[in-house]
Design an enzyme around this catalytic site. Structure first.
Site, PDB file in Angstrom:
ATOM      1  N   CYS A 142     -24.653  12.289  38.625  1.00 49.92           N
ATOM      2  CA  CYS A 142     -24.227  11.149  37.814  1.00 49.92           C
ATOM      3  C   CYS A 142     -22.740  11.238  37.463  1.00 49.92           C
ATOM      4  O   CYS A 142     -21.896  11.118  38.340  1.00 49.92           O
ATOM      5  CB  CYS A 142     -25.119  11.009  36.570  1.00 49.92           C
ATOM      6  SG  CYS A 142     -24.990   9.376  35.799  1.00 49.92           S
ATOM      7  N   HIS A 194     -30.582  11.124  38.547  1.00 47.16           N
ATOM      8  CA  HIS A 194     -30.813  12.319  37.719  1.00 47.16           C
ATOM      9  C   HIS A 194     -32.032  13.107  38.195  1.00 47.16           C
ATOM     10  O   HIS A 194     -33.108  13.015  37.585  1.00 47.16           O
ATOM     11  CB  HIS A 194     -31.000  11.913  36.252  1.00 47.16           C
ATOM     12  CG  HIS A 194     -29.731  11.541  35.558  1.00 47.16           C
ATOM     13  ND1 HIS A 194     -28.901  12.465  34.960  1.00 47.16           N
ATOM     14  CD2 HIS A 194     -29.124  10.338  35.403  1.00 47.16           C
ATOM     15  CE1 HIS A 194     -27.851  11.855  34.439  1.00 47.16           C
ATOM     16  NE2 HIS A 194     -27.961  10.560  34.699  1.00 47.16           N
ATOM     17  N   GLU A 247     -32.646  16.158  37.761  1.00 49.66           N
ATOM     18  CA  GLU A 247     -33.034  17.189  36.779  1.00 49.66           C
ATOM     19  C   GLU A 247     -34.105  16.691  35.812  1.00 49.66           C
ATOM     20  O   GLU A 247     -34.874  17.500  35.288  1.00 49.66           O
ATOM     21  CB  GLU A 247     -31.789  17.708  36.032  1.00 49.66           C
ATOM     22  CG  GLU A 247     -31.300  16.889  34.841  1.00 49.66           C
ATOM     23  CD  GLU A 247     -30.572  15.594  35.232  1.00 49.66           C
ATOM     24  OE1 GLU A 247     -30.564  15.212  36.412  1.00 49.66           O
ATOM     25  OE2 GLU A 247     -30.018  14.951  34.327  1.00 49.66           O
TER      26      GLU A 247
END
Ligand SMILES: [Mn+2]
Length: 241
Positions: A110, A217, A219
């Site tokens: 990002c 994202h 994660e």
């Protein structure tokens, strides 16, 4: 077992219980640890010895976070530009350059992808809704999703012959939490993925394996799509190369 790799992660800045703090998100740390590496936070103090971090770390992970201040790509702030932290921008831009010059590998998510692009000579749309070209705007999709961050909302089309394609093939469903995006691509980078409206969702180095970055994202998406861990594993596995 070979040496455990060390991954430097520049910290964000926040204020909690009255104290100004450097921090790294749990999900970012977890991705690196699960991949088998040891994370180290790099606080964005202007007096920090960045060269020493470049020496001791095998790779660097630029995480999500606030908008990159547009003065770093020669623009004034647009009215729709969001919160920024100049000292984090300065540290990360310097670190991208120093890390690559030292032959180290870097990974961005990002804001991380955006700051890598800026550091290497590219620039950004400060606000997609306001600045994306008029003809393309008709097809502009929602990139700041209202859905939970752990859920995917839009597809990315993945180009052939890159690391991202090795991991996910021609298309994948991802989450999206950004109002900015890469505009002009840095000369040393290539686009690996785009959304259906053409917004850039992935970048890698043109001529080596030093840079790997995605706009979404992984994660947090890993909570509903375990294959997102592959991005972290691939980054860490390549640090030993
Ligand atoms: Mn998106």
């Amino acid at each position: 077992m070979s040496k455990k790799m060390i991954v430097g992660i520049p910290g964000g800045i926040t204020t909690a219980n009255g104290a100004r703090r450097y921090y790294v998100n749990e999900a970012d740390v977890r991705g690196i640890v699960k991949a088998g590496a040891t994370p180290i936070m790099i606080p964005s103090e202007s007096v920090i010895d960045l060269d020493y971090y470049v020496t001791i770390c095998d790779g660097f992970f630029f995480t999500g976070g606030p908008d990159v201040l547009p003065i770093f790509y020669g623009e004034e702030p647009h009215v729709k530009m969001g919160y920024s932290e100049i000292q984090r921008d300065q540290l990360e831009i310097a670190l991208v350059k120093k890390a690559l010059a030292a032959g180290k590998k870097i990974f961005g998510i990002c804001r991380g992808m955006q700051v890598i692009n800026v550091a290497l000579g590219g620039d950004l749309y400060q606000d997609l809704e306001s600045e994306y070209p008029v003809a393309e705007k008709q097809s502009l999709i929602r990139h700041f999703q209202a859905a939970p961050r752990t859920e995917a909302t839009h597809y990315v089309k993945i180009a052939a012959d890159n690391r991202l394609h090795d991991l996910y093939g021609d298309q994948w469903l991802v989450n999206s939490h950004h109002h900015q995006a890469v505009r002009k691509i840095a000369p040393s980078l290539k686009v690996t993925a785009v959304a259906s409206d053409g917004v850039i969702e992935g970048l890698e180095s043109k001529n080596n394996h030093q840079v790997f970055a995605v706009q979404w994202h992984p994660e947090v998406l890993v909570a509903t799509d375990e294959k997102m861990q592959l991005i972290f594993n691939d980054f860490v596995n390549r640090l030993a190369e």
